[in-house]
Design an enzyme around this catalytic site. Structure first.
Site, mmCIF file in Angstrom:
data_model
loop_
_atom_site.group_PDB
_atom_site.id
_atom_site.type_symbol
_atom_site.label_atom_id
_atom_site.label_comp_id
_atom_site.label_asym_id
_atom_site.label_seq_id
_atom_site.Cartn_x
_atom_site.Cartn_y
_atom_site.Cartn_z
ATOM 1 N N ARG A 167 65.749 69.704 -19.155
ATOM 2 C CA ARG A 167 65.787 69.795 -17.937
ATOM 3 C C ARG A 167 66.239 68.873 -16.863
ATOM 4 O O ARG A 167 67.120 68.937 -15.902
ATOM 5 C CB ARG A 167 64.510 70.024 -17.489
ATOM 6 C CG ARG A 167 63.790 71.599 -17.905
ATOM 7 C CD ARG A 167 62.207 71.603 -18.314
ATOM 8 N NE ARG A 167 62.270 70.844 -19.545
ATOM 9 C CZ ARG A 167 62.317 71.515 -20.570
ATOM 10 N NH1 ARG A 167 62.461 72.947 -20.553
ATOM 11 N NH2 ARG A 167 62.138 70.971 -21.645
ATOM 12 N N THR A 168 65.826 67.638 -17.211
ATOM 13 C CA THR A 168 66.192 66.325 -16.416
ATOM 14 C C THR A 168 67.743 65.974 -16.573
ATOM 15 O O THR A 168 68.314 65.825 -15.256
ATOM 16 C CB THR A 168 65.302 65.232 -16.791
ATOM 17 O OG1 THR A 168 64.111 65.429 -16.950
ATOM 18 C CG2 THR A 168 65.397 64.237 -15.672
ATOM 19 N N LYS B 99 75.867 50.371 -32.697
ATOM 20 C CA LYS B 99 76.617 49.149 -33.258
ATOM 21 C C LYS B 99 75.611 47.879 -32.951
ATOM 22 O O LYS B 99 76.216 46.762 -33.038
ATOM 23 C CB LYS B 99 78.032 48.889 -32.721
ATOM 24 C CG LYS B 99 78.858 50.144 -33.335
ATOM 25 C CD LYS B 99 80.278 49.941 -32.531
ATOM 26 C CE LYS B 99 80.867 51.262 -32.277
ATOM 27 N NZ LYS B 99 82.044 51.038 -31.361
ATOM 28 N N ARG C 2 66.901 57.486 -18.608
ATOM 29 C CA ARG C 2 65.700 57.773 -19.569
ATOM 30 C C ARG C 2 65.599 57.032 -20.763
ATOM 31 O O ARG C 2 66.596 56.604 -21.548
ATOM 32 C CB ARG C 2 65.743 59.333 -20.003
ATOM 33 C CG ARG C 2 64.545 59.616 -20.777
ATOM 34 C CD ARG C 2 64.305 61.006 -21.313
ATOM 35 N NE ARG C 2 63.784 61.650 -19.987
ATOM 36 C CZ ARG C 2 63.329 62.955 -20.107
ATOM 37 N NH1 ARG C 2 63.699 63.638 -21.132
ATOM 38 N NH2 ARG C 2 62.913 63.471 -18.831
ATOM 39 N N HIS D 50 57.527 59.073 -14.648
ATOM 40 C CA HIS D 50 58.748 60.058 -14.346
ATOM 41 C C HIS D 50 58.605 60.710 -12.885
ATOM 42 O O HIS D 50 58.124 61.848 -12.740
ATOM 43 C CB HIS D 50 58.429 61.376 -15.315
ATOM 44 C CG HIS D 50 59.461 62.224 -15.701
ATOM 45 N ND1 HIS D 50 60.724 62.169 -15.122
ATOM 46 C CD2 HIS D 50 59.623 63.109 -16.650
ATOM 47 C CE1 HIS D 50 61.593 63.294 -15.544
ATOM 48 N NE2 HIS D 50 60.974 63.960 -16.467
HETATM 49 N N1 CP Z 1 60.385 67.770 -17.953
HETATM 50 C C1 CP Z 1 61.308 67.044 -18.489
HETATM 51 O O1 CP Z 1 61.309 65.907 -18.338
HETATM 52 O O2 CP Z 1 61.812 67.754 -19.457
HETATM 53 P P1 CP Z 1 63.196 67.237 -20.240
HETATM 54 O O3 CP Z 1 62.635 66.419 -21.320
HETATM 55 O O4 CP Z 1 63.803 68.579 -21.059
HETATM 56 O O5 CP Z 1 64.089 66.498 -19.650
#
Ligand code: CP
Length: 312
Positions: free
Chosen positions: A58-59, A86, A108, A136
């Site tokens: 999603r993100t 590496k 992320r 998040h």
């Molecule tokens: N909600 C969320 O962060 O989903 P993803 O891990 O798929 O990005």
């Protein structure tokens, strides 16, 4: 109001006015995604790097779509396809990306604090797309948008967040985000999955899931984050599901107009029953739709977009 934040790192550092501006901007951005031609030139010439050190559906996709809908150039790199395999460090990788002069790095990372560290070391705007068990913020903002859209306002609502609270950056960011916007957050789940002292965020805690469900305007279910657990925190998945999983039977005790949310990915039959995930109270896919709008708003705001999106 002018948005002056260069980075989006967590919900603590956003004020109520800044959150409101982001949500209002996201409402306008959503309209762009509903047009037959879903593209405006607002961020033409800007470059957005999506650096995902952990998996994401999603993100990552929504940031990519958001950048493209605003005509920014976006590119994705993952740890496994970068020179980190590496032995290159995160900061050296970031400095090399910086040398190519992008405007925004969306990151992320499995380590809490990685986006904060980069924000102090490189020039581009840093947006935290999830760091370890810490934060998040963009998920929290899309959740706030979705609740506001469905309920009209956030203040005064009771938000039950149920499941693996300890390992959830979403629970933490939403505890801060919803509380800041005037809602009351109740965290519920097994004792082994709720950290001691979490009430310091201004939330309540209950180990009685049915009590949390009964009073809630919104129920947000969370996945068990097996990848972040060292020990077994409950006897079996079946037992977890029967005590803590959201089923139609448990939902009978909820308010008539309750909303069911989940940040995804969902584990059907574990924390949420199939027919609840797909049922009439579920707004899980609305969350995903609004993820694009919120991320368009954030890319626009952190790059100091001079023109209003609806003027394009
Ligand atoms: N909600 C969320 O962060 O989903 P993803 O891990 O798929 O990005």
């Amino acid at each position: 109001m002018r948005f002056s934040k260069k980075h989006i790192l967590d919900m603590e550092s956003l004020s109520v006015d800044e959150i409101t501006l982001i949500l209002d901007t996201a409402d306008r951005m959503k309209e762009i995604s509903e047009r037959p031609i879903k593209k405006v030139p607002t961020l033409r010439g800007k470059t957005v790097v999506l650096f995902f050190y952990e998996p994401s559906t999603r993100t990552r996709i929504s940031f990519d779509i958001a950048a493209k809908r605003l005509s920014a150039d976006s590119l994705s790199i993952s740890a496994s396809s970068s020179s980190m395999v590496k032995g290159e460090t995160l900061i050296d990788t970031a400095r090399n990306i910086e040398a190519m002069n992008p405007d925004v790095i969306v990151i992320r990372h499995s380590s809490a604090g990685a986006p904060h560290m980069l924000a102090g070391m490189v020039k581009p705007s840093i947006i935290n797309a999830g760091d370890g068990m810490h934060a998040h913020p963009t998920q929290s903002l899309l959740d706030l948008m979705t609740v506001r859209e469905n309920k009209g306002e956030i203040s005064g609502l009771r938000i039950a967040v149920i499941g693996d609270i300890s390992h959830s950056r979403v629970a933490r960011s939403n505890s801060i985000g919803f509380t800041k916007m005037g809602a009351h957050v109740v965290l519920a789940g097994p004792r082994t999955m709720i950290p001691k002292g979490i009430e310091a965020l201004g939330v309540s805690v209950t180990y009685d899931v049915e009590e949390a469900i009964r009073d809630a305007d919104v129920i947000m279910m969370l996945r068990i984050q097996k990848e972040r657990q060292q020990d077994f925190l409950f006897p079996s998945e079946r037992e977890y599901s029967s005590v803590y999983g959201l089923t139609k039977a448990k939902l009978k005790k909820a308010k008539d107009n309750v909303l069911i949310m989940h940040p995804g990915p969902i584990n059907r039959g574990v924390e949420i029953a199939y027919d609840v995930a797909d049922g009439p109270y579920s707004i899980i896919l609305d969350q995903v739709t609004n993820g694009v709008a919120v991320r368009m708003a954030l890319l626009y705001l952190v790059t100091g977009g001079a023109r209003s999106a609806d003027a394009d």
